[in-house]
Design a protein around this motif. Sequence first.
Motif, mmCIF file in Angstrom:
data_model
loop_
_atom_site.group_PDB
_atom_site.id
_atom_site.type_symbol
_atom_site.label_atom_id
_atom_site.label_comp_id
_atom_site.label_asym_id
_atom_site.label_seq_id
_atom_site.Cartn_x
_atom_site.Cartn_y
_atom_site.Cartn_z
ATOM 1 N N ASP A 83 46.532 75.963 39.413
ATOM 2 C CA ASP A 83 46.166 75.103 38.280
ATOM 3 C C ASP A 83 44.679 74.782 38.265
ATOM 4 N N HIS A 84 43.937 75.295 39.235
ATOM 5 C CA HIS A 84 42.492 75.059 39.268
ATOM 6 C C HIS A 84 41.670 76.313 38.989
ATOM 7 N N ASP A 176 41.782 67.467 43.981
ATOM 8 C CA ASP A 176 43.174 67.130 44.330
ATOM 9 C C ASP A 176 43.335 66.249 45.575
ATOM 10 N N HIS A 212 43.639 65.652 38.736
ATOM 11 C CA HIS A 212 44.690 65.348 37.762
ATOM 12 C C HIS A 212 44.507 63.915 37.295
HETATM 13 ZN ZN LIG Z 1 46.056 70.534 41.180
#
Ligand SMILES: [Zn+2]
Length: 275
Positions: A83-84, A176, A212
């Motif tokens: 997700d990065h 994160d 996030h």
């Molecule tokens: Zn993440």
Amino acid sequence: MLPQTSEPIAIVAKQTGDVRIHSFISSFTYGNIANATHIIETKNKLVLVDAQFLVPYARAFRDYADSLGKPIDRLYVSHRHPDHWFGLGVGFSDVTAYALTETMSFIKEHGEDSLSDHWKLGNLVPGRVVVPEQVVSPGDETIDGVRYVFDLVTDTETDFHLTIKLPDLGVYFAQDLVYSGTHLYLSKDMGHWIAVLQEMLLEDYDLFLPGHGLPADKNEVARNIEYLLAARQAIGDGLTGDAFKSFLLQRYPERKCPGIFDIYLPRLFGNASDY
Ligand SMILES: [Zn+2]
């Protein structure tokens, strides 16, 4: 069924002199996980942090960066979780991407597996992997008049994580290591993670940019510590799977993005791959 997407949010989190810090956050709804990517805008150029996850958000992040009317000097990838960096293959293949050696090797060796592992997301994931080609090592660097401090943090939310600090501005890109207002992605090694967050609270920074959720302050960092302590205690008490999830949902009803449980629970309590 594909997850739905909705409007991202862009925020100027800080403005001082020639520098503006922008945060760009994907959706909090429909199973999305509020991926936060950032831009350090200085007099002449832009430095980006992370590349978003799903195709529409990566494109929107690129469009937002382009709307600032300055060249993108580089993009830093914080760690190996998809997700990065998936978004590199959509909106940023023309941008020089930097990552820790470990992150770069992981994407080189497992990037394609990671893409195929996400086949259920259909064309929301990019069609190709872009591997960052420049190494960032711990140390200092001045870019367009702003001092950056890069660090390698091991064994927290992931095995190797890059942090970026701007000491003269009090700005800390924690990605994160901090989940702001959302449920955390838990890993097996919470003890060291807690220690790293505790260290953050003693340092002279006041703006924490998470991976996030919305830009955060020290109170939110402290709330992350409390969440990790509660989760660790629950595991110690023997909670697993759905019982563990219910416990955290009940204890933190205000936190968003419960979709993260479905991603990490099979890894925390089972042997699912963490691609
Ligand atoms: Zn993440």
